[in-house]
Design a protein around this motif. Structure first.
Motif, short mmCIF file in Angstrom:
data_model
loop_
_atom_site.label_atom_id
_atom_site.label_comp_id
_atom_site.label_asym_id
_atom_site.label_seq_id
_atom_site.Cartn_x
_atom_site.Cartn_y
_atom_site.Cartn_z
N ARG A 12 10.14 7.37 1.33
CA ARG A 12 10.82 7.57 0.05
C ARG A 12 9.76 7.63 -1.06
O ARG A 12 9.68 6.81 -1.94
N PHE A 13 8.95 8.67 -0.98
CA PHE A 13 7.80 8.77 -1.88
C PHE A 13 8.22 8.74 -3.35
O PHE A 13 7.60 8.07 -4.18
N ASP B 26 -1.78 8.11 5.93
CA ASP B 26 -2.30 7.98 4.57
C ASP B 26 -1.16 7.96 3.55
O ASP B 26 -1.16 7.14 2.62
N PHE B 27 -0.19 8.83 3.72
CA PHE B 27 0.95 8.84 2.80
C PHE B 27 1.74 7.54 2.89
O PHE B 27 2.13 6.96 1.87
N GLU B 28 1.96 7.06 4.10
CA GLU B 28 2.73 5.83 4.28
C GLU B 28 2.01 4.63 3.68
O GLU B 28 2.63 3.78 3.02
N LEU B 29 0.71 4.54 3.88
CA LEU B 29 -0.04 3.43 3.31
C LEU B 29 -0.12 3.50 1.80
O LEU B 29 -0.09 2.47 1.11
N TYR B 30 -0.21 4.71 1.28
CA TYR B 30 -0.19 4.85 -0.18
C TYR B 30 1.13 4.33 -0.74
O TYR B 30 1.16 3.65 -1.78
N ASP C 25 11.77 9.30 10.71
CA ASP C 25 12.13 9.97 9.47
C ASP C 25 13.23 9.26 8.69
O ASP C 25 13.67 9.75 7.65
N GLN C 26 13.64 8.09 9.18
CA GLN C 26 14.56 7.23 8.42
C GLN C 26 13.82 6.13 7.69
O GLN C 26 14.42 5.32 6.99
N GLY C 27 12.50 6.10 7.82
CA GLY C 27 11.71 5.00 7.29
C GLY C 27 11.69 4.92 5.78
O GLY C 27 11.61 5.94 5.08
N ASP C 28 11.71 3.70 5.29
CA ASP C 28 11.69 3.45 3.85
C ASP C 28 10.41 3.96 3.20
O ASP C 28 10.42 4.37 2.03
N LEU C 29 9.31 3.97 3.94
CA LEU C 29 8.02 4.36 3.36
C LEU C 29 7.91 5.86 3.11
O LEU C 29 6.95 6.32 2.50
#
Length: 337
Positions: free
Chosen positions: A158-159, A285-289, A152-156
């Protein structure tokens, strides 16, 4: 790779890294440049993998923590790409930050594509078995130095930073809701720990009996269920990504059954936690988007990448999973196995 990092990179940096690890000559083969610069090199007649990581992507402590864990997994018998026995992280300063160089041995076996005859149940069981080994060891692993970041600290995640189009507002809202939901899951020694986080079929070689895993760059503290969802996600995406949900789901159900047959020889996971896998399929899916919007000009992508992005967006907008797994079917077959 981001354009500003590409501007910092040069052949001189590769040559310096090779020299630091005692690699003579100019023979090298570029393998990738998405998150890291990766090359196949030769030293003392043995093939090695040279990886160069910009400091904006990972810190020294994060990389050291990654290598510590990889070497511990190797020590305990997991088929992973171990690191060079000398100075394991070398720093090469550049105008903005630095590049960290690491050297890994090249694992045995070969890459398996989804249209290969080897892409079947025996491979899926071996895949699950090796991930089960990693989870069993991770459940008792105490890092000596440094620590990888949490999921949950991941940059991806940050939608709202990377998704700037007005028609992505609903995707941002739903992504944030999903993250909050996953954060509510219980974290225990049996459900949450250090995982590879990206064991798709492009990150291991197969020798006909066992898989040999590499590329631990995305390793993080996360739910073990996520490490089960990722193989399902990419196997479905690569083999049946353009097919109907029904076709994708049928394959995913059979895949997960074979995968869990192998996994459960090494580690256990409750039926309750198995049923969290859809959350992590959706999260990917959210992360890849986010990745597509971070790394590319989405209006100028190649046809293949644009199609993949459109498929992901369709699923997110319509709240459709990449695969709707029949967990009851999987569990019944496992009980009879």
């Amino acid at each position: 790779m981001e354009a500003w990092i590409e501007a910092l990179f040069s052949d001189a940096i590769i040559e310096e890294a090779m020299t630091l690890f005692g690699i003579q000559g100019e023979e090298k083969k570029k393998l990738g440049d998405f998150e890291n610069y990766v090359y196949e090199v030769k030293r003392d007649e043995q093939l090695w993998i040279l990886r160069l990581t910009h400091s904006s992507h990972r810190s020294f402590d994060e990389i050291q923590a990654e290598l510590d864990w990889v070497n511990e997994l190797h020590r305990q018998g997991v088929n992973v790409s171990r690191t060079d026995s000398g100075q394991r992280v070398e720093m090469i300063p550049v105008e903005k930050g630095c590049f960290y160089a690491c050297l890994f041995d090249k694992v045995p076996g070969y890459a398996v594509k989804t249209d290969d005859s080897a892409f079947r149940s025996e491979l899926f069981e071996a895949w699950g078995r090796e991930i089960g080994k990693m989870h069993r060891i991770s459940m008792n692993y105490q890092p000596a130095n440094g620590k990888r970041e949490r999921w949950d600290q991941g940059d991806l995640l940050r939608f709202d930073h990377y998704l700037t189009r007005s028609d992505d507002a609903s995707i941002i809202t739903e992504g944030e809701r999903l993250v909050d939901e996953i954060k509510s899951f219980h974290e225990t020694g049996k459900t949450f720990g250090l995982i590879h986080s990206d064991v798709h079929h492009g990150n291991f070689f197969y020798d006909g009996n066992e898989i040999h895993i590499f590329d631990f760059d995305d390793s993080m503290y996360h739910y073990y269920s996520s490490d089960l969802a990722i193989p399902v996600y990419y196997a479905v995406w690569d083999k049946y990504g353009d097919e109907s949900l029904q076709v994708r789901s049928a394959f995913a159900t059979e895949f997960l059954y074979s995968f869990l047959k192998g996994y459960r020889t090494e580690a256990t996971i409750s039926n309750e936690w198995l049923k969290t896998i859809p959350h992590f399929l959706k999260l990917r899916d959210f992360e890849l988007y986010t990745v597509f919007n971070k790394k590319f000009n989405v209006d100028r992508m190649e046809v293949k990448e644009k199609k993949a992005l459109q498929n992901i967006r369709h699923r997110l907008v319509n709240k459709e999973l990449i695969a709707d797994i029949s967990f009851d079917s999987v569990m019944k077959k496992l009980e009879k196995a």
